[in-house]
Motif scaffolding. Structure first.
Motif, mmCIF file in Angstrom:
data_model
loop_
_atom_site.group_PDB
_atom_site.id
_atom_site.type_symbol
_atom_site.label_atom_id
_atom_site.label_comp_id
_atom_site.label_asym_id
_atom_site.label_seq_id
_atom_site.Cartn_x
_atom_site.Cartn_y
_atom_site.Cartn_z
ATOM 1 N N ASN A 1 108.050 52.075 50.553
ATOM 2 C CA ASN A 1 106.665 51.901 50.107
ATOM 3 C C ASN A 1 105.812 53.092 50.519
ATOM 4 O O ASN A 1 105.032 53.618 49.733
ATOM 5 C CB ASN A 1 106.100 50.601 50.692
ATOM 6 C CG ASN A 1 104.692 50.316 50.215
ATOM 7 O OD1 ASN A 1 104.427 50.332 49.008
ATOM 8 N ND2 ASN A 1 103.781 50.064 51.136
ATOM 9 N N GLY B 1 93.040 48.422 51.551
ATOM 10 C CA GLY B 1 94.156 47.813 52.289
ATOM 11 C C GLY B 1 94.954 48.932 52.942
ATOM 12 O O GLY B 1 96.187 48.996 52.838
ATOM 13 N N GLU C 1 96.404 36.077 56.808
ATOM 14 C CA GLU C 1 96.425 36.538 55.409
ATOM 15 C C GLU C 1 97.743 36.106 54.784
ATOM 16 O O GLU C 1 98.788 36.655 55.110
ATOM 17 C CB GLU C 1 96.339 38.073 55.355
ATOM 18 C CG GLU C 1 95.079 38.660 55.932
ATOM 19 C CD GLU C 1 93.936 38.698 54.915
ATOM 20 O OE1 GLU C 1 94.117 38.221 53.782
ATOM 21 O OE2 GLU C 1 92.865 39.194 55.289
ATOM 22 N N TYR D 1 103.235 45.065 60.175
ATOM 23 C CA TYR D 1 103.644 46.138 59.254
ATOM 24 C C TYR D 1 103.860 47.437 60.040
ATOM 25 O O TYR D 1 104.824 48.163 59.808
ATOM 26 C CB TYR D 1 102.556 46.304 58.192
ATOM 27 C CG TYR D 1 102.856 47.306 57.105
ATOM 28 C CD1 TYR D 1 103.784 47.027 56.102
ATOM 29 C CD2 TYR D 1 102.201 48.531 57.055
ATOM 30 C CE1 TYR D 1 104.041 47.946 55.089
ATOM 31 C CE2 TYR D 1 102.451 49.453 56.050
ATOM 32 C CZ TYR D 1 103.368 49.153 55.070
ATOM 33 O OH TYR D 1 103.625 50.062 54.071
ATOM 34 N N LEU E 1 88.570 43.389 50.071
ATOM 35 C CA LEU E 1 88.977 43.600 48.679
ATOM 36 C C LEU E 1 88.433 42.504 47.760
ATOM 37 O O LEU E 1 88.194 42.733 46.570
ATOM 38 C CB LEU E 1 90.513 43.605 48.651
ATOM 39 C CG LEU E 1 91.253 43.530 47.333
ATOM 40 C CD1 LEU E 1 91.023 44.797 46.521
ATOM 41 C CD2 LEU E 1 92.751 43.343 47.571
ATOM 42 N N ASP F 1 89.559 48.556 54.662
ATOM 43 C CA ASP F 1 90.422 47.504 55.208
ATOM 44 C C ASP F 1 89.496 46.476 55.860
ATOM 45 O O ASP F 1 88.382 46.805 56.263
ATOM 46 C CB ASP F 1 91.413 48.061 56.234
ATOM 47 C CG ASP F 1 92.688 47.229 56.348
ATOM 48 O OD1 ASP F 1 93.776 47.698 55.932
ATOM 49 O OD2 ASP F 1 92.603 46.080 56.861
ATOM 50 N N ASN F 2 89.965 45.231 55.968
ATOM 51 C CA ASN F 2 89.116 44.206 56.589
ATOM 52 C C ASN F 2 89.632 43.803 57.967
ATOM 53 O O ASN F 2 89.191 42.814 58.521
ATOM 54 C CB ASN F 2 88.996 42.972 55.686
ATOM 55 C CG ASN F 2 90.314 42.239 55.514
ATOM 56 O OD1 ASN F 2 91.363 42.771 55.871
ATOM 57 N ND2 ASN F 2 90.265 41.038 54.972
ATOM 58 N N GLY G 1 95.710 49.907 56.044
ATOM 59 C CA GLY G 1 96.683 49.721 57.126
ATOM 60 C C GLY G 1 96.391 50.644 58.294
ATOM 61 O O GLY G 1 95.530 51.535 58.220
ATOM 62 N N ALA H 1 85.608 46.417 54.968
ATOM 63 C CA ALA H 1 85.177 45.570 53.856
ATOM 64 C C ALA H 1 86.369 44.826 53.270
ATOM 65 O O ALA H 1 87.526 45.150 53.547
ATOM 66 C CB ALA H 1 84.520 46.427 52.781
ATOM 67 N N MET I 1 97.965 49.517 47.704
ATOM 68 C CA MET I 1 99.338 49.560 48.180
ATOM 69 C C MET I 1 99.621 48.372 49.094
ATOM 70 O O MET I 1 99.001 48.232 50.153
ATOM 71 C CB MET I 1 99.565 50.863 48.956
ATOM 72 C CG MET I 1 99.214 52.125 48.178
ATOM 73 S SD MET I 1 100.269 52.367 46.749
ATOM 74 C CE MET I 1 101.847 52.538 47.547
ATOM 75 N N ALA I 2 100.567 47.549 48.673
ATOM 76 C CA ALA I 2 101.006 46.395 49.472
ATOM 77 C C ALA I 2 99.823 45.543 49.917
ATOM 78 O O ALA I 2 99.783 45.093 51.064
ATOM 79 C CB ALA I 2 101.851 46.861 50.670
ATOM 80 N N VAL I 3 98.869 45.344 49.024
ATOM 81 C CA VAL I 3 97.698 44.535 49.389
ATOM 82 C C VAL I 3 97.397 43.440 48.361
ATOM 83 O O VAL I 3 96.891 42.374 48.739
ATOM 84 C CB VAL I 3 96.459 45.436 49.649
ATOM 85 C CG1 VAL I 3 95.929 46.070 48.375
ATOM 86 C CG2 VAL I 3 95.359 44.673 50.353
HETATM 87 C C1 LIG Z 1 100.986 45.575 54.362
HETATM 88 S S1 LIG Z 1 99.591 46.523 54.853
HETATM 89 C C2 LIG Z 1 99.695 47.904 53.732
HETATM 90 C C3 LIG Z 1 99.176 49.200 54.316
HETATM 91 C C4 LIG Z 1 99.218 50.408 53.364
HETATM 92 N N1 LIG Z 1 98.373 50.189 52.191
HETATM 93 C C5 LIG Z 1 100.622 50.703 52.922
HETATM 94 O O1 LIG Z 1 101.004 50.318 51.807
HETATM 95 O O2 LIG Z 1 101.389 51.298 53.684
HETATM 96 C C6 LIG Z 1 98.272 45.573 54.130
HETATM 97 C C7 LIG Z 1 96.883 45.962 54.634
HETATM 98 O O3 LIG Z 1 95.928 45.315 53.782
HETATM 99 C C8 LIG Z 1 94.888 44.805 54.579
HETATM 100 N N2 LIG Z 1 94.264 43.681 53.851
HETATM 101 C C9 LIG Z 1 94.798 42.475 53.589
HETATM 102 N N3 LIG Z 1 93.929 41.713 52.888
HETATM 103 C C10 LIG Z 1 92.816 42.474 52.713
HETATM 104 C C11 LIG Z 1 91.553 42.240 52.083
HETATM 105 N N4 LIG Z 1 91.283 41.066 51.504
HETATM 106 N N5 LIG Z 1 90.637 43.231 52.100
HETATM 107 C C12 LIG Z 1 90.902 44.424 52.697
HETATM 108 N N6 LIG Z 1 92.085 44.705 53.293
HETATM 109 C C13 LIG Z 1 93.021 43.740 53.313
HETATM 110 C C14 LIG Z 1 95.550 44.394 55.873
HETATM 111 O O4 LIG Z 1 94.616 44.330 56.939
HETATM 112 C C15 LIG Z 1 96.583 45.507 56.044
HETATM 113 O O5 LIG Z 1 96.059 46.568 56.807
#
Ligand SMILES: C[S@@+](CC[C@H](N)C(=O)[O-])C[C@H]1O[C@@H](n2cnc3c(N)ncnc32)[C@H](O)[C@@H]1O
Length: 260
Positions: free
Chosen positions: A49, A73, A208, A15, A127, A99-100, A75, A125, A152-154
């Motif tokens: 986004n 999430g 993921e 990303y 989600l 974020d994890n 990023g 942690a 966002m995007a998660v």
């Molecule tokens: C596509 S990026 C989006 C980043 C930001 N939120 C944005 O929209 O620009 C997705 C992020 O979600 C995190 N993520 C994915 N699954 C997750 C989970 N189960 N718990 C926490 N974070 C998670 C990923 O590590 C990544 O950093």
């Protein structure tokens, strides 16, 4: 320094590559190119986004008076992270990032540069364990006052509809009335053929797995909440600042809703 394998592509770093960032490795760039070949509008889509994130936070801070944000999430930090947008409007804003991914953790310092009047915290942690997220976030946020939960995007990394709904129910149940939920989500009914191929290529390589949802499916994630205008729309069409912004291609649905 957290431990992570740079020879395997990871969604946070891929990303970052799509966004033109520098926090990625050869394996991420290779998958980045492979996915861009499937959906050439992806660069515009992810930028749209981020622009939606900034407009939503601006709306929440400036119009809805929100002073607390739970950004799950997060990023890898880039331009206009939640705390920067919120604290430009209200320096006393308090933000918890979650974020994890170990690489996001390794960049957490950049997310913690709070205005002195406010506060920023970072949680390593998942989600999928919203009770744990809420318990740890309560060190920084007062859940007796409104909170904006940013997803966002998660949510597309939670493929099971019942699990996704349960996570959002748990998060919103803990929040005071007047709280908000913001979601952006990869769409199965925008540029369907190209995005299906994009997600197929992505899921072949990253741990993921992403699941696309259609507009009705994304709207259902807001069940029990009151969507603010204009509802669930292409992220570039959510209160755009210009016609140019509204016209940006994007493969994501997005919306903002209030807990009444
Ligand atoms: C596509 S990026 C989006 C980043 C930001 N939120 C944005 O929209 O620009 C997705 C992020 O979600 C995190 N993520 C994915 N699954 C997750 C989970 N189960 N718990 C926490 N974070 C998670 C990923 O590590 C990544 O950093």
């Amino acid at each position: 320094m957290p431990d992570f394998d740079t020879s395997v592509p990871h969604i946070a770093r891929v990303y970052d590559y799509w966004l033109g960032g520098k926090d990625n490795f050869a394996a991420d760039r290779e998958l980045g190119e492979k996915t861009l070949a499937a959906y050439p509008n992806l660069v515009f889509s992810v930028r749209a986004n981020r622009a939606f994130l900034a407009r939503a936070v601006r709306f929440l801070a400036a119009e809805a008076g929100i002073r607390q944000f739970l950004d799950i999430g997060t990023g890898i930090p880039t331009a206009n992270n939640t705390h920067q947008v919120a604290q430009r409007i209200a320096p006393q804003s308090r933000i918890v990032y979650v974020d994890n991914d170990p690489i996001v953790l390794s960049h957490a310092q950049a997310l913690l540069k709070s205005a002195p009047q406010g506060a920023c915290a970072y949680l390593d942690a998942d989600l999928r364990d919203p009770d744990m997220v809420l318990a740890a976030a309560a060190d920084t946020l007062d859940f007796g006052l409104p909170v904006a939960v940013m997803l966002m995007a998660v949510m597309h990394f939670v493929g099971d509809d019942d699990e996704a709904a349960a996570i959002i129910r748990t998060l919103t149940a803990a929040c005071a009335p007047g709280s908000f939920v913001t979601i952006s989500h990869v769409a199965s009914d925008i540029d369907t053929e190209q995005q299906t191929e994009l997600v197929r290529r992505l899921n072949q390589s990253v741990a993921e797995k992403a699941t696309m949802r259609d507009r009705a499916g994304v709207t259902r994630l807001f069940d029990g909440l009151e969507l603010v205008e204009p509802g669930v729309v292409r992220v570039s069409e959510w209160r755009p600042d210009s016609d140019l912004e509204a016209a940006s291609p994007t493969g994501l649905w997005g919306g903002v809703a209030r807990k009444v």
